[in-house]
Design a protein around this motif. Structure first.
Motif, short mmCIF file in Angstrom:
data_model
loop_
_atom_site.label_atom_id
_atom_site.label_comp_id
_atom_site.label_asym_id
_atom_site.label_seq_id
_atom_site.Cartn_x
_atom_site.Cartn_y
_atom_site.Cartn_z
N THR A 31 0.86 -1.30 0.06
CA THR A 31 0.19 -0.10 -0.12
C THR A 31 0.88 1.25 0.06
O THR A 31 2.05 1.18 0.34
N ARG A 61 -5.22 -5.04 -10.31
CA ARG A 61 -6.18 -4.96 -9.00
C ARG A 61 -5.89 -3.75 -8.33
O ARG A 61 -6.64 -3.51 -7.25
N ALA A 62 -5.32 -2.82 -8.90
CA ALA A 62 -4.98 -1.40 -8.00
C ALA A 62 -6.39 -0.77 -7.96
O ALA A 62 -7.03 -0.57 -8.62
N THR A 63 -6.31 0.00 -6.75
CA THR A 63 -7.37 1.03 -6.52
C THR A 63 -6.72 2.40 -6.03
O THR A 63 -5.75 2.30 -5.58
N THR A 65 -7.91 5.61 -3.85
CA THR A 65 -8.97 6.25 -3.18
C THR A 65 -8.57 7.46 -2.24
O THR A 65 -7.49 7.49 -1.92
N SER A 77 -13.09 8.30 -5.29
CA SER A 77 -12.22 7.13 -6.02
C SER A 77 -11.96 7.30 -7.26
O SER A 77 -12.65 8.03 -8.10
N ARG A 79 -9.88 5.62 -10.92
CA ARG A 79 -9.28 4.28 -11.43
C ARG A 79 -7.86 4.74 -11.91
O ARG A 79 -7.54 5.90 -12.34
N ALA A 97 -3.76 0.94 -3.40
CA ALA A 97 -3.65 -0.48 -2.65
C ALA A 97 -4.17 -1.30 -3.80
O ALA A 97 -4.35 -1.08 -4.85
N THR A 98 -4.23 -2.60 -3.40
CA THR A 98 -4.81 -3.73 -4.14
C THR A 98 -6.16 -4.14 -3.65
O THR A 98 -6.28 -4.33 -2.54
N ARG A 99 -7.14 -4.01 -4.43
CA ARG A 99 -8.60 -4.63 -4.08
C ARG A 99 -8.33 -6.05 -3.75
O ARG A 99 -7.93 -6.70 -4.24
#
Length: 99
Positions: A31, A61-63, A65, A77, A79, A97-99
């Motif tokens: 993270t 799978r990255a987020t 936020t 949020s 993309r 982070a990774t979801r």
């Protein structure tokens, strides 16, 4: 217990593509917290250029936020690859982070 990588470091993992909007990254395993700060005179859009592998985050799978912080920023949020609007003299705290 994070490792800070300042906006001035040549090998920084997050860049904004603008000299007047800077990104400092605080890295923990899997993270990161990115502090974006704008010295632009107008509202601008930046698309963070992230070295996901260097952060230990799976880009597929990255987020991204932004937590709500009173008197600083609303919750939001984004993309990966999406432009983020930054007002003059303002910034964002973004959690990658990774979801």
């Amino acid at each position: 217990e994070s490792r800070m990588i300042g906006w001035w470091v040549g090998g920084r993992p997050v860049r904004t593509g603008r000299a007047d909007v800077l990104a400092t990254t605080y890295v923990r395993p899997g993270t990161a917290l990115v502090a974006l700060a704008s010295w632009a005179t107008d509202t601008v859009e930046v698309t963070p250029q992230v070295a996901w592998r260097a952060l230990g985050i799976d880009s597929a799978r990255a987020t991204i936020t932004a937590p709500a912080i009173a008197n600083f920023q609303p919750a939001a949020s984004f993309r990966p690859g999406e432009a983020i609007r930054v007002a003059p003299g303002k910034g964002w705290l973004l959690v990658l982070a990774t979801r």
